[in-house]
Design an enzyme around this catalytic site. Sequence first.
Site, mmCIF file in Angstrom:
data_model
loop_
_atom_site.group_PDB
_atom_site.id
_atom_site.type_symbol
_atom_site.label_atom_id
_atom_site.label_comp_id
_atom_site.label_asym_id
_atom_site.label_seq_id
_atom_site.Cartn_x
_atom_site.Cartn_y
_atom_site.Cartn_z
ATOM 1 N N CYS A 70 -14.187 9.459 8.139
ATOM 2 C CA CYS A 70 -12.120 8.888 7.441
ATOM 3 C C CYS A 70 -11.717 8.421 8.734
ATOM 4 O O CYS A 70 -11.843 8.693 10.108
ATOM 5 C CB CYS A 70 -12.195 10.148 6.553
ATOM 6 S SG CYS A 70 -10.201 9.849 6.240
ATOM 7 N N ASP A 71 -11.308 7.395 8.609
ATOM 8 C CA ASP A 71 -10.526 6.661 9.574
ATOM 9 C C ASP A 71 -8.687 6.401 8.831
ATOM 10 O O ASP A 71 -8.574 5.671 9.420
ATOM 11 C CB ASP A 71 -11.100 4.690 10.116
ATOM 12 C CG ASP A 71 -10.650 4.453 8.291
ATOM 13 O OD1 ASP A 71 -10.097 4.511 7.710
ATOM 14 O OD2 ASP A 71 -11.731 3.226 8.030
ATOM 15 N N THR A 72 -8.866 7.526 8.542
ATOM 16 C CA THR A 72 -7.169 7.569 7.920
ATOM 17 C C THR A 72 -7.182 8.853 7.822
ATOM 18 O O THR A 72 -6.851 9.895 8.112
ATOM 19 C CB THR A 72 -7.333 6.982 6.597
ATOM 20 O OG1 THR A 72 -7.851 5.650 6.105
ATOM 21 C CG2 THR A 72 -5.414 7.254 5.919
ATOM 22 N N CYS A 97 -5.843 15.183 0.635
ATOM 23 C CA CYS A 97 -7.876 14.862 0.254
ATOM 24 C C CYS A 97 -8.351 15.948 0.225
ATOM 25 O O CYS A 97 -8.061 17.385 0.758
ATOM 26 C CB CYS A 97 -8.331 14.044 0.953
ATOM 27 S SG CYS A 97 -9.679 13.255 0.401
ATOM 28 N N PHE A 107 0.782 -1.333 0.032
ATOM 29 C CA PHE A 107 -0.177 -0.047 0.131
ATOM 30 C C PHE A 107 0.864 2.012 0.101
ATOM 31 O O PHE A 107 1.872 1.372 1.133
ATOM 32 C CB PHE A 107 -1.268 -0.487 1.227
ATOM 33 C CG PHE A 107 -1.987 -1.463 1.397
ATOM 34 C CD1 PHE A 107 -3.212 -0.814 0.816
ATOM 35 C CD2 PHE A 107 -1.568 -2.080 1.418
ATOM 36 C CE1 PHE A 107 -4.758 -1.695 0.195
ATOM 37 C CE2 PHE A 107 -3.018 -3.156 1.362
ATOM 38 C CZ PHE A 107 -3.731 -3.146 0.762
ATOM 39 N N GLU A 133 -7.147 3.133 -5.134
ATOM 40 C CA GLU A 133 -8.766 3.232 -5.025
ATOM 41 C C GLU A 133 -8.507 5.405 -4.625
ATOM 42 O O GLU A 133 -8.430 5.879 -4.121
ATOM 43 C CB GLU A 133 -8.667 3.108 -3.011
ATOM 44 C CG GLU A 133 -7.868 1.357 -3.846
ATOM 45 C CD GLU A 133 -8.108 1.143 -1.617
ATOM 46 O OE1 GLU A 133 -8.893 1.642 -0.674
ATOM 47 O OE2 GLU A 133 -7.867 -0.758 -1.597
ATOM 48 N N HIS A 164 -9.806 -6.430 7.581
ATOM 49 C CA HIS A 164 -8.279 -5.905 7.797
ATOM 50 C C HIS A 164 -8.953 -5.636 9.817
ATOM 51 O O HIS A 164 -7.935 -5.617 10.402
ATOM 52 C CB HIS A 164 -7.826 -4.686 7.257
ATOM 53 C CG HIS A 164 -8.346 -3.321 7.268
ATOM 54 N ND1 HIS A 164 -9.436 -3.793 6.107
ATOM 55 C CD2 HIS A 164 -7.391 -2.661 7.689
ATOM 56 C CE1 HIS A 164 -9.864 -2.293 6.153
ATOM 57 N NE2 HIS A 164 -9.147 -1.402 6.681
ATOM 58 N N CYS A 197 -14.464 13.609 4.790
ATOM 59 C CA CYS A 197 -15.653 12.778 4.849
ATOM 60 C C CYS A 197 -15.664 12.739 6.352
ATOM 61 O O CYS A 197 -15.123 12.066 7.313
ATOM 62 C CB CYS A 197 -15.220 11.415 4.341
ATOM 63 S SG CYS A 197 -15.605 11.426 2.556
#
Length: 198
Positions: free
Chosen positions: A40-42, A33, A27, A98, A192, A37
């Site tokens: 968002c969990d990133t 970005c 990855f 993605e 995951h 959102c």
Amino acid sequence: MGKTYRINELFYSLQGEGRWTGRPAVFVRFSGCNLCCPFCDTHFASGADMTGEEIVDRVGKEGGACRFVVLTGGEPTLQVDEWLVGLLHAAGYYVAMETNGTRPVPAGVDWVTCSPKDLFVPNARPVITVCQELKVVYDGCHDIPDYAAIHAQSRCVQPCDTGDAVRNADILRQCIDFVKCHPHWQLSLQTHKIIHIP
């Protein structure tokens, strides 16, 4: 020094979502970005600058014999270009991306997963019309659009992780009911998180 890309993190793991769930992948998470959102969990804001050659070298060191690379973010189309995709191809990699679909995807990407966010964010309607995989996050509140203007090989609905186990269970049940009523869709889970890997 050539062109650089802002990379948030680069790591080797298993794909946790969608069509390629369970497949080993390297990855490459790009910083930044164009959307914000609510779920968002990133954490993608920070990062280090790397040249394309440095990225390819690091991908090789992280993944070894793995030839599957996922370009993600943030929103990778803010940075990824044909040059980087070409470098990865020249090194023998299958390149997946993605994206939220609000920007054109560089030519040459082998597998595009479009996950529209226009249900949650203003001015986020996807502009791409072709992808391999359409993945819609469902929060238990919004109707799931068909996105008929997007031609996709597969269509997935993925339960939103709200952080609330009771609400998550209800959203999952609704997703299952949706797929049973719309058999051209399939369920995508964030495996995951279930098996506790990055």
